[in-house]
Design a protein around this motif. Structure first.
Motif, PDB file in Angstrom:
ATOM      1  N   GLN A  13       1.895  62.557   9.751  1.00 50.42           N
ATOM      2  CA  GLN A  13       2.771  63.507  10.416  1.00 50.42           C
ATOM      3  C   GLN A  13       2.433  64.943  10.046  1.00 50.42           C
ATOM      4  OE1 GLN A  13       6.500  61.446   9.116  1.00 50.42           O
ATOM      5  NE2 GLN A  13       7.066  61.610  11.278  1.00 50.42           N
ATOM      6  N   ILE A  14       1.704  65.115   8.962  1.00 53.88           N
ATOM      7  CA  ILE A  14       1.250  66.448   8.556  1.00 53.88           C
ATOM      8  C   ILE A  14      -0.004  66.771   9.352  1.00 53.88           C
ATOM      9  CG2 ILE A  14       0.413  67.849   6.630  1.00 53.88           C
ATOM     10  CD1 ILE A  14       1.917  65.913   4.758  1.00 53.88           C
ATOM     11  N   PRO A  15      -0.082  67.929   9.979  1.00 56.32           N
ATOM     12  CA  PRO A  15      -1.274  68.275  10.769  1.00 56.32           C
ATOM     13  C   PRO A  15      -2.547  68.199   9.921  1.00 56.32           C
ATOM     14  CG  PRO A  15       0.495  69.839  11.182  1.00 56.32           C
ATOM     15  CD  PRO A  15       0.941  68.981  10.035  1.00 56.32           C
ATOM     16  N   LEU A  16      -3.628  67.764  10.554  1.00 60.49           N
ATOM     17  CA  LEU A  16      -4.891  67.615   9.841  1.00 60.49           C
ATOM     18  C   LEU A  16      -5.338  68.904   9.149  1.00 60.49           C
ATOM     19  CD1 LEU A  16      -7.286  65.830   9.063  1.00 60.49           C
ATOM     20  CD2 LEU A  16      -8.346  66.426  11.255  1.00 60.49           C
ATOM     21  N   PRO A  17      -5.213  70.091   9.766  1.00 56.88           N
ATOM     22  CA  PRO A  17      -5.623  71.307   9.052  1.00 56.88           C
ATOM     23  C   PRO A  17      -4.885  71.483   7.727  1.00 56.88           C
ATOM     24  CG  PRO A  17      -5.342  71.785  11.376  1.00 56.88           C
ATOM     25  CD  PRO A  17      -4.811  70.398  11.157  1.00 56.88           C
ATOM     26  N   LEU A  76      -8.162  69.045  17.246  1.00 55.71           N
ATOM     27  CA  LEU A  76      -8.755  68.290  18.344  1.00 55.71           C
ATOM     28  C   LEU A  76      -9.307  66.950  17.864  1.00 55.71           C
ATOM     29  CD1 LEU A  76      -9.543  68.007  21.242  1.00 55.71           C
ATOM     30  CD2 LEU A  76     -11.540  69.447  20.830  1.00 55.71           C
ATOM     31  N   ILE A  77     -10.012  66.934  16.741  1.00 56.36           N
ATOM     32  CA  ILE A  77     -10.552  65.655  16.258  1.00 56.36           C
ATOM     33  C   ILE A  77      -9.410  64.734  15.827  1.00 56.36           C
ATOM     34  CG2 ILE A  77     -10.886  66.314  13.837  1.00 56.36           C
ATOM     35  CD1 ILE A  77     -13.276  64.205  16.031  1.00 56.36           C
ATOM     36  N   ASP A  78      -8.307  65.313  15.361  1.00 58.67           N
ATOM     37  CA  ASP A  78      -7.130  64.525  15.006  1.00 58.67           C
ATOM     38  C   ASP A  78      -6.513  63.891  16.247  1.00 58.67           C
ATOM     39  OD1 ASP A  78      -5.401  63.467  13.137  1.00 58.67           O
ATOM     40  OD2 ASP A  78      -4.042  65.176  13.145  1.00 58.67           O
ATOM     41  N   LEU A  79      -6.436  64.666  17.350  1.00 61.02           N
ATOM     42  CA  LEU A  79      -5.930  64.125  18.605  1.00 61.02           C
ATOM     43  C   LEU A  79      -6.807  62.986  19.117  1.00 61.02           C
ATOM     44  CD1 LEU A  79      -4.862  67.311  20.604  1.00 61.02           C
ATOM     45  CD2 LEU A  79      -3.410  65.366  20.027  1.00 61.02           C
ATOM     46  N   ILE A  80      -8.107  63.212  19.049  1.00 65.90           N
ATOM     47  CA  ILE A  80      -9.040  62.177  19.512  1.00 65.90           C
ATOM     48  C   ILE A  80      -8.889  60.912  18.679  1.00 65.90           C
ATOM     49  CG2 ILE A  80     -11.496  61.594  19.697  1.00 65.90           C
ATOM     50  CD1 ILE A  80     -11.954  64.619  20.308  1.00 65.90           C
ATOM     51  N   ASN A  96      -4.191  67.318  26.419  1.00 62.49           N
ATOM     52  CA  ASN A  96      -3.340  67.730  25.295  1.00 62.49           C
ATOM     53  C   ASN A  96      -3.560  69.165  24.859  1.00 62.49           C
ATOM     54  OD1 ASN A  96      -2.170  64.934  24.266  1.00 62.49           O
ATOM     55  ND2 ASN A  96      -4.337  64.609  24.743  1.00 62.49           N
ATOM     56  N   ILE A  97      -4.141  70.003  25.720  1.00 63.16           N
ATOM     57  CA  ILE A  97      -4.562  71.328  25.281  1.00 63.16           C
ATOM     58  C   ILE A  97      -3.410  72.172  24.751  1.00 63.16           C
ATOM     59  CG2 ILE A  97      -4.368  72.386  27.573  1.00 63.16           C
ATOM     60  CD1 ILE A  97      -6.989  73.914  26.805  1.00 63.16           C
ATOM     61  N   ALA A  98      -2.228  72.070  25.374  1.00 63.89           N
ATOM     62  CA  ALA A  98      -1.104  72.884  24.903  1.00 63.89           C
ATOM     63  C   ALA A  98      -0.677  72.467  23.508  1.00 63.89           C
ATOM     64  CB  ALA A  98       0.072  72.771  25.867  1.00 63.89           C
ATOM     65  N   ARG A  99      -0.856  71.195  23.166  1.00 63.18           N
ATOM     66  CA  ARG A  99      -0.416  70.703  21.867  1.00 63.18           C
ATOM     67  C   ARG A  99      -1.298  71.223  20.738  1.00 63.18           C
ATOM     68  NH1 ARG A  99      -0.586  64.343  20.214  1.00 63.18           N
ATOM     69  NH2 ARG A  99      -0.511  64.641  17.952  1.00 63.18           N
ATOM     70  N   TYR A 100      -2.597  71.294  20.965  1.00 65.33           N
ATOM     71  CA  TYR A 100      -3.447  71.728  19.850  1.00 65.33           C
ATOM     72  C   TYR A 100      -3.832  73.189  19.945  1.00 65.33           C
ATOM     73  CZ  TYR A 100      -7.987  71.880  22.277  1.00 65.33           C
ATOM     74  OH  TYR A 100      -9.037  72.216  23.077  1.00 65.33           O
ATOM     75  N   ASP A 101      -3.452  73.880  21.051  1.00 62.39           N
ATOM     76  CA  ASP A 101      -3.823  75.285  21.196  1.00 62.39           C
ATOM     77  C   ASP A 101      -2.715  76.030  21.928  1.00 62.39           C
ATOM     78  OD1 ASP A 101      -5.071  77.703  21.360  1.00 62.39           O
ATOM     79  OD2 ASP A 101      -6.406  77.136  22.987  1.00 62.39           O
ATOM     80  N   LYS A 102      -1.606  76.210  21.258  1.00 59.64           N
ATOM     81  CA  LYS A 102      -0.487  76.850  21.940  1.00 59.64           C
ATOM     82  C   LYS A 102      -0.775  78.315  22.243  1.00 59.64           C
ATOM     83  CE  LYS A 102       2.343  78.635  18.146  1.00 59.64           C
ATOM     84  NZ  LYS A 102       3.686  78.656  17.560  1.00 59.64           N
TER      85      LYS A 102
END
Length: 424
Positions: free
Chosen positions: A5-9, A199-203, A227-233
């Protein structure tokens, strides 16, 4: 909260300066900043660079490297009062490192509060900005800080970052990911480490665990577009919101304009950007139907720069409502575009002799300025003469939008047209 649940970055946030990728010009073994840190010295710094290159992380690791307290603030929601409280509390601590994200959004009074604390050694300032600090940070504060430019990550750095994520992150390890093609990953990342990791996390979230999964350009494009809005708001959504805002002003809907503006402000949009867009709209969509709109938008732009958030929201709102409820005209917008297109096609046409300047005797002898009719010497300060090259005679670029103010300005144009008809 589980690790996934924690973002990959955040899961892969570097824990040591040696783990920073793509900034060797500052943090390499012989780089100036690294040498200062190795000697235990940390000056006040302004980091200038694009999003997702590690400004926040580097600031935290620098503070840790010299064993100093770290205080993180955002210029978006920090006022002078909060700044003074932080500075006052610093007297009880070892000189803290105060990190201010988006420092370019601080107004003059906020920057002045920082200046005094930096001068007296109460804090070590590290500011981060995506804007040129020469324009956005006052010169007195700049003179007391070292300016370091952070670079967007190159292609090799993005590849290294993604491969490191696949090797180190538990969630990605379970997907047994093999990267067959990097092109699309690099393109969508656009030099931004945060984008690349998200992006790699989404994939990876589309893959099954405990089986081999291959990443191709086609897979990257499919996932990114969905999913572009989700990883690049700050990307597509950023442009969608401002588009809705401007179209609401153009459509004379103040409620919608205020709503989309509020969405942008809540999402962290730079208020100066919003003011700049209204300045453009005041000319493009309102123009000479209400020239005061441009004056108000210009004053809004200057006031927002001077005051900053949160107070400047009031000025932004006032300007947005004024523009939305104003009469509309795009006549000059269309006219200048026509003029530019015509100029591109006819740049070889000479200026008629009677319109040329004649500063020398030779030019006068050659007929420069001859037969020019000075309008102020004639009744109503008007006289019929040609101002376009002969080849373009009769060309019309400007067409009134037929609103009250522009119709009033048509009188001389109509008179010119009537006289031209009489001469034919």
């Amino acid at each position: 909260m589980s690790d996934t649940q924690i973002p990959l970055p955040e899961r892969l946030r570097p824990r040591d300066l040696s783990e920073i990728i793509g900034q060797d010009h500052l943090l390499g073994a012989d780089a100036p900043l690294r040498q200062m840190i190795d000697q235990g010295h940390l000056p006040s710094i302004i980091f200038w660079g694009p999003p997702g290159v590690g400004k926040t992380t580097i600031a935290l690791l620098l503070a840790q490297a010299v064993d100093r307290p770290f205080v993180s603030l955002s210029a978006l929601n920090t006022g002078v009062k909060e700044l003074r409280e932080v500075i006052a509390e610093s007297g009880d601590l070892l000189t803290p490192v105060v990190f201010i994200d988006e420092i370019h959004r601080f107004n003059k009074s906020q920057q002045d509060a920082l200046l005094n604390a930096v001068e007296k050694g109460k804090i070590t300032l590290i500011g981060a900005t995506t804007e040129n600090p020469s324009f956005e940070v006052n010169s007195a504060l700049l003179s007391r800080c070292q300016i370091y430019t952070l670079n967007a990550l190159g292609n090799e750095a993005i590849q290294e970052l993604i491969l490191r994520a696949i090797q180190q992150d538990k969630f990605l390890q379970e997907r047994h990911i093999q990267i067959e093609e990097f092109d699309a990953l690099i393109q969508f990342a656009a030099g931004d480490a945060r984008k690349a990791l998200n992006l790699i996390d989404l994939i990876a979230s589309t893959f099954e665990a405990d089986v081999e999964n291959r990443v191709t350009n086609a897979i990257v494009v499919k996932v990114a577009q969905q999913n572009i809005a989700r990883y690049d708001k700050s990307g597509e959504q950023h442009y969608d919101l401002v588009s809705a805002f401007i179209k609401s002003i153009r459509g004379s809907d103040p409620d919608a304009a205020l709503y989309w503006m509020a969405r942008m402000l809540k999402g962290g949009e730079d208020p100066v950007f919003i003011a700049r867009r209204m300045l453009i709209a005041a000319s493009e969509d309102i123009g000479n139907s209400n020239p005061n709109a441009l004056l108000l938008a210009g004053e809004c732009f200057r006031s927002v720069q001077a005051i900053g958030m949160p107070e400047c929201r009031i000025i932004l709102g006032q300007c947005a409502v004024y523009l939305a409820t104003s009469a509309k005209s795009n006549s000059t917008y269309l006219a200048i575009n026509k003029a530019l297109e015509l100029a591109e096609k006819t740049s070889n046409l000479a200026v008629p002799l009677h319109l040329r300047n004649a500063p020398t005797k030779l030019m006068k002898q050659q007929g420069y300025g001859a037969d020019y009719l000075y309008p102020h010497n004639y009744p109503e300060h008007f006289v019929l003469q040609d101002y376009l090259p002969p080849e373009l005679k009769g060309t019309k670029l400007y067409e009134s939008a037929r609103n009250k103010r522009e119709v009033e300005g048509e009188r001389l144009q109509q008179r010119r047209w009537q006289q031209e008809q009489q001469q034919q």
